[in-house]
Design an enzyme around this catalytic site. Structure first.
Site, mmCIF file in Angstrom:
data_model
loop_
_atom_site.group_PDB
_atom_site.id
_atom_site.type_symbol
_atom_site.label_atom_id
_atom_site.label_comp_id
_atom_site.label_asym_id
_atom_site.label_seq_id
_atom_site.Cartn_x
_atom_site.Cartn_y
_atom_site.Cartn_z
ATOM 1 C CG HIS A 57 3.895 -15.527 -5.514
ATOM 2 N ND1 HIS A 57 3.452 -15.589 -4.211
ATOM 3 C CD2 HIS A 57 2.946 -14.866 -6.205
ATOM 4 C CE1 HIS A 57 2.259 -15.000 -4.132
ATOM 5 N NE2 HIS A 57 1.943 -14.551 -5.323
ATOM 6 C CB ALA B 103 -4.758 -1.448 -8.707
ATOM 7 N N GLY B 104 -2.335 -3.523 -7.213
ATOM 8 C CA GLY B 104 -1.136 -4.272 -7.573
ATOM 9 C C GLY B 104 -0.129 -3.420 -8.330
ATOM 10 C CG ASP C 202 6.367 -3.838 -4.483
ATOM 11 O OD1 ASP C 202 6.608 -4.637 -5.405
ATOM 12 O OD2 ASP C 202 5.407 -3.965 -3.689
ATOM 13 C CE1 TYR D 51 3.484 -12.467 -0.885
ATOM 14 C CE2 TYR D 51 3.722 -12.753 1.490
ATOM 15 C CZ TYR D 51 4.241 -12.362 0.270
ATOM 16 O OH TYR D 51 5.526 -11.881 0.206
HETATM 17 P P1 ADP Z 1 -0.615 -1.408 -3.526
HETATM 18 O O1 ADP Z 1 0.759 -1.076 -3.082
HETATM 19 O O2 ADP Z 1 -0.656 -2.568 -4.462
HETATM 20 O O3 ADP Z 1 -1.347 -0.240 -4.100
HETATM 21 P P2 ADP Z 1 -0.958 -1.849 -0.715
HETATM 22 O O4 ADP Z 1 -2.024 -2.504 0.069
HETATM 23 O O5 ADP Z 1 0.424 -2.365 -0.595
HETATM 24 O O6 ADP Z 1 -1.450 -1.882 -2.252
HETATM 25 O O7 ADP Z 1 -0.893 -0.318 -0.370
HETATM 26 C C1 ADP Z 1 -2.065 0.464 -0.424
HETATM 27 C C2 ADP Z 1 -2.163 1.323 0.828
HETATM 28 O O8 ADP Z 1 -1.124 2.338 0.781
HETATM 29 C C3 ADP Z 1 -3.454 2.097 0.922
HETATM 30 O O9 ADP Z 1 -4.455 1.312 1.525
HETATM 31 C C4 ADP Z 1 -3.039 3.270 1.817
HETATM 32 O O10 ADP Z 1 -3.006 2.881 3.173
HETATM 33 C C5 ADP Z 1 -1.621 3.520 1.383
HETATM 34 N N1 ADP Z 1 -1.522 4.601 0.386
HETATM 35 C C6 ADP Z 1 -1.042 4.520 -0.873
HETATM 36 N N2 ADP Z 1 -1.072 5.718 -1.500
HETATM 37 C C7 ADP Z 1 -1.602 6.591 -0.605
HETATM 38 C C8 ADP Z 1 -1.902 7.996 -0.630
HETATM 39 N N3 ADP Z 1 -1.685 8.742 -1.717
HETATM 40 N N4 ADP Z 1 -2.420 8.547 0.482
HETATM 41 C C9 ADP Z 1 -2.657 7.812 1.579
HETATM 42 N N5 ADP Z 1 -2.393 6.503 1.657
HETATM 43 C C10 ADP Z 1 -1.890 5.879 0.600
HETATM 44 MG MG MG Z 2 2.013 -2.349 -1.933
#
Ligand code: ADP
Ligand code: MG
Length: 364
Positions: A16, A104-105, A153, A205
């Protein structure tokens, strides 16, 4: 056809701090997303090995983003933005396949977006420089998906280096690779994905972000990054909640700088206490931990970790521990047992070494 791989990430320290113009120290993971871009006959089509069906749209701009399932906006976002920037994007098929767990972050979203942007850059011959790649990737998450991410990120997914963490200044988005090789020091970075269901994340957040902005305004600084003396700043605020937010952000920035110093000096074991202090600050001052992540952090310490902390935005997600390599299995077992005893869901555990940022995949 162009094929690119971009990694997920773990933030070693600096939580943060990004939207407070501060410092972060993430590293790229071996897990990532591989994206191929090739010419098609008609329209823009996207397909993911992790989602069902092919999504096809007619070439258009951002205004059309409501028409597709959310996951596809992470891919089509780059095309819409390029279209709105006046780039003539031809019919394309974009295929993605990722081994980063979502939500999962570990930033599956940046792995996805950055691999798409890099593959598009090559296939369309856009000739984007590093800051252009970063800016387009950020805009996809911020403007197309509507996720208020601070840019860390994408920065580390694009620029991470093997055996290094990436020290990032989130005010000017400059970065510097700093050696991070725990194995060379008999240590292992153990990651516990608590799989705790994220609750209230967006609202909490937003509340933290608003609070930090309000505190900066009251203190008369552009952002909390400009506060150097936490105690002095806290003494000038009346609101107990804002006092805690300021204390977390200012001390966390200092811990990132200290972490960079110890890594530069080759004293990786000195990271441990910084991790642990960071966790306490997130738990007691910023109040973004939940019982599952506290259990993981405490159990890792009790099992011999030099330090442990939650990583990511909070309210679930992953915990990292810097563990003597010969004690990794025992520490993992201890976490599993503690989760079972506390009635938490089953965690996923893995070890991680710092991997490379986005790269072209050749020889397919
Ligand atoms: P994080 O980045 O921490 O994993 P986010 O909520 O920022 O969590 O991003 C997750 C989202 O990104 C998923 O819900 C989906 O919409 C998208 N995403 C990530 N990888 C894929 C993939 N391989 N195929 C389709 N969508 C994906
Ligand atoms: Mg993300």
């Amino acid at each position: 056809m162009a094929v690119w791989h971009a990694p997920g990430r773990i933030n070693l320290i600096g939580e943060h701090t990004d939207y407070n113009d501060g410092f972060v120290l993430p590293m790229a993971l071996p897990m990532g997303c591989t994206t191929s871009v090739e010419d098609a006959d008609d329209g823009w089509s996207v397909v993911s090995a992790q989602a069902s069906g092919t999504v096809t749209v007619a070439p258009s701009g951002l205004a059309d983003r409501e028409q597709v399932p959310e996951w596809a906006t992470y891919v089509l976002g780059a095309l819409w933005l390029l279209h709105d920037d006046g780039v003539d994007v031809p019919p394309l098929l974009i295929s993605v396949d990722s081994d980063v767990p979502t939500g999962a972050g570990l930033s599956s979203s940046a792995a996805l977006v950055c691999s798409v942007v890099c593959a598009l850059d090559e296939h369309l011959g856009l000739g984007l420089d590093p800051s252009g790649l970063l800016s387009l990737s950020r805009r996809v998450e911020n403007d197309a998906v509507g996720a208020p991410t601070g840019g860390m990120d994408q920065l580390v997914s694009l620029r991470g280096e093997v055996g290094h963490a990436l020290f990032c200044d989130m005010r000017d988005l400059t970065s510097e690779a700093v050696p991070f090789e725990p194995a060379a020091n008999g240590l292992t970075l153990l990651v516990v994905d608590t799989r705790a269901p994220h609750r209230l994340v967006d609202g909490e957040y937003a509340a933290r972000r608003r609070g930090c902005e309000e505190a900066a305004r009251l203190l008369g600084v552009r952002a909390l990054r400009d506060v150097t003396d936490a105690d002095e700043a806290v003494s000038r605020l009346d609101d107990e909640e804002l006092q805690r937010y300021v204390r977390h952000v200012v001390t966390e920035d200092a811990r990132v700088l200290a972490a960079v110093e110890v890594l530069r000096a080759g004293r990786i074991d000195a990271l441990g206490p910084l991790f642990t202090a960071s966790h306490a600050s997130m738990r007691d001052d910023f109040r973004i931990t939940v019982p599952d992540v506290d259990t993981a952090a405490e159990t890792l310490l009790a099992a011999g970790a030099l330090g442990s902390r939650m990583t990511g935005g909070g309210f679930g997600g992953c915990v990292i521990g810097l563990v003597p390599s010969d004690g990794v299995n025992a520490a993992g077992e201890a976490v599993r047992r503690a989760f079972a005893d506390a009635g938490h869901g089953e965690p996923a555990l893995f070890t991680a070494e710092a991997a490379a940022g986005a790269r072209a995949v050749t020889g397919l």
